[in-house]
Design a protein around this motif. Structure first.
Motif, mmCIF file in Angstrom:
data_model
loop_
_atom_site.group_PDB
_atom_site.id
_atom_site.type_symbol
_atom_site.label_atom_id
_atom_site.label_comp_id
_atom_site.label_asym_id
_atom_site.label_seq_id
_atom_site.Cartn_x
_atom_site.Cartn_y
_atom_site.Cartn_z
ATOM 1 N N LYS A 245 0.841 -1.194 0.000
ATOM 2 C CA LYS A 245 0.000 0.000 0.000
ATOM 3 C C LYS A 245 0.875 1.242 0.000
ATOM 4 N N GLN A 246 0.303 2.315 -0.523
ATOM 5 C CA GLN A 246 0.937 3.623 -0.487
ATOM 6 C C GLN A 246 -0.173 4.644 -0.334
ATOM 7 N N ILE A 247 -0.104 5.425 0.719
ATOM 8 C CA ILE A 247 -1.151 6.385 1.019
ATOM 9 C C ILE A 247 -0.627 7.781 0.698
ATOM 10 N N THR A 248 -1.370 8.493 -0.133
ATOM 11 C CA THR A 248 -1.026 9.879 -0.442
ATOM 12 C C THR A 248 -2.220 10.758 -0.078
ATOM 13 N N VAL A 249 -1.939 11.927 0.475
ATOM 14 C CA VAL A 249 -2.971 12.883 0.854
ATOM 15 C C VAL A 249 -2.624 14.209 0.196
ATOM 16 N N TYR A 250 -3.611 14.783 -0.494
ATOM 17 C CA TYR A 250 -3.423 16.059 -1.191
ATOM 18 C C TYR A 250 -4.382 17.100 -0.643
ATOM 19 N N ARG A 251 -3.934 18.336 -0.618
ATOM 20 C CA ARG A 251 -4.790 19.450 -0.240
ATOM 21 C C ARG A 251 -5.666 19.784 -1.448
ATOM 22 N N ALA A 252 -6.975 19.858 -1.249
ATOM 23 C CA ALA A 252 -7.909 20.004 -2.363
ATOM 24 C C ALA A 252 -7.803 21.347 -3.081
ATOM 25 N N PRO B 280 0.557 12.909 13.115
ATOM 26 C CA PRO B 280 -0.013 14.173 13.613
ATOM 27 C C PRO B 280 0.536 15.392 12.876
ATOM 28 N N ASN B 281 -0.210 16.479 12.995
ATOM 29 C CA ASN B 281 0.189 17.809 12.514
ATOM 30 C C ASN B 281 0.273 17.940 10.997
ATOM 31 N N LEU B 282 -0.481 17.127 10.268
ATOM 32 C CA LEU B 282 -0.516 17.253 8.810
ATOM 33 C C LEU B 282 -1.717 18.055 8.327
ATOM 34 N N LEU B 283 -2.840 17.871 8.977
ATOM 35 C CA LEU B 283 -4.099 18.460 8.513
ATOM 36 C C LEU B 283 -4.371 19.783 9.194
ATOM 37 N N GLU B 284 -4.948 20.716 8.413
ATOM 38 C CA GLU B 284 -5.317 22.020 8.939
ATOM 39 C C GLU B 284 -6.834 22.112 9.061
ATOM 40 N N ASN B 285 -7.302 22.856 10.055
ATOM 41 C CA ASN B 285 -8.734 23.076 10.221
ATOM 42 C C ASN B 285 -9.315 23.776 9.004
ATOM 43 N N GLU B 286 -10.590 23.503 8.737
ATOM 44 C CA GLU B 286 -11.327 24.187 7.659
ATOM 45 C C GLU B 286 -10.683 23.972 6.293
ATOM 46 N N THR B 287 -10.075 22.830 6.074
ATOM 47 C CA THR B 287 -9.383 22.550 4.814
ATOM 48 C C THR B 287 -9.835 21.183 4.293
ATOM 49 N N ASP B 288 -10.067 21.105 2.991
ATOM 50 C CA ASP B 288 -10.462 19.845 2.366
ATOM 51 C C ASP B 288 -9.250 19.132 1.811
ATOM 52 N N TYR B 289 -9.284 17.809 1.888
ATOM 53 C CA TYR B 289 -8.205 16.962 1.390
ATOM 54 C C TYR B 289 -8.777 15.827 0.566
ATOM 55 N N TYR B 290 -7.932 15.254 -0.274
ATOM 56 C CA TYR B 290 -8.309 14.038 -0.993
ATOM 57 C C TYR B 290 -7.118 13.119 -1.057
ATOM 58 N N THR C 92 -5.205 23.331 -3.514
ATOM 59 C CA THR C 92 -3.949 23.603 -4.225
ATOM 60 C C THR C 92 -3.386 22.374 -4.934
ATOM 61 N N ASP C 93 -3.984 21.220 -4.694
ATOM 62 C CA ASP C 93 -3.473 19.940 -5.201
ATOM 63 C C ASP C 93 -2.060 19.639 -4.705
ATOM 64 N N ALA C 94 -1.662 20.275 -3.610
ATOM 65 C CA ALA C 94 -0.331 20.055 -3.048
ATOM 66 C C ALA C 94 -0.298 18.744 -2.266
ATOM 67 N N LEU C 95 0.771 17.992 -2.454
ATOM 68 C CA LEU C 95 0.969 16.760 -1.698
ATOM 69 C C LEU C 95 1.276 17.119 -0.249
ATOM 70 N N VAL C 96 0.484 16.568 0.669
ATOM 71 C CA VAL C 96 0.647 16.833 2.094
ATOM 72 C C VAL C 96 1.356 15.673 2.780
ATOM 73 N N HIS C 97 1.097 14.454 2.291
ATOM 74 C CA HIS C 97 1.705 13.270 2.920
ATOM 75 C C HIS C 97 1.819 12.146 1.898
ATOM 76 N N ASP C 98 2.939 11.455 1.939
ATOM 77 C CA ASP C 98 3.166 10.255 1.138
ATOM 78 C C ASP C 98 3.793 9.217 2.064
ATOM 79 N N SER C 99 3.104 8.120 2.263
ATOM 80 C CA SER C 99 3.592 7.088 3.184
ATOM 81 C C SER C 99 4.790 6.337 2.624
ATOM 82 N N GLY C 100 5.012 6.456 1.316
ATOM 83 C CA GLY C 100 5.993 5.587 0.683
ATOM 84 C C GLY C 100 5.365 4.207 0.509
ATOM 85 N N LEU C 101 6.008 3.356 -0.217
ATOM 86 C CA LEU C 101 5.474 2.022 -0.469
ATOM 87 C C LEU C 101 5.682 1.148 0.759
#
Length: 76
Positions: A36-43, A66-76, A45-54
């Motif tokens: 598995k590889q988990i990636t999280v993007y900020r909706a 912790p400390n990756l997500l900001e309040n009032e912000t959408d992610y995908y 700006t489409d900026a990569l916020v986190h990549d777990s690596g393979l």
């Protein structure tokens, strides 16, 4: 040789769900998972916020650090 990966269904968090922790657990269902590889993007700006690596792992969940997500912000 390219092989199509399995079909993954994210079960949590659900689309539009309000997250109340800075370390949410992402869960999913899939058949025949080997890695598995988990990636999280900020909706906005489409900026990569986190990549777990393979990760060589067959569990259907992942805890975001912790400390990756900001309040009032959408992610995908």
């Amino acid at each position: 040789v390219y092989a199509q990966g399995p079909t993954v269904t994210v079960t949590a968090p659900t689309e539009g769900e309000i997250i109340t922790t800075d370390t949410p657990t992402i869960t999913w269902t899939v058949t025949d998972q080997q890695k598995k590889q988990i990636t999280v993007y900020r909706a906005d700006t489409d900026a990569l916020v986190h990549d777990s690596g393979l990760l060589v792992d067959t569990t259907g969940s992942y805890d975001l650090p912790p400390n990756l997500l900001e309040n009032e912000t959408d992610y995908y």
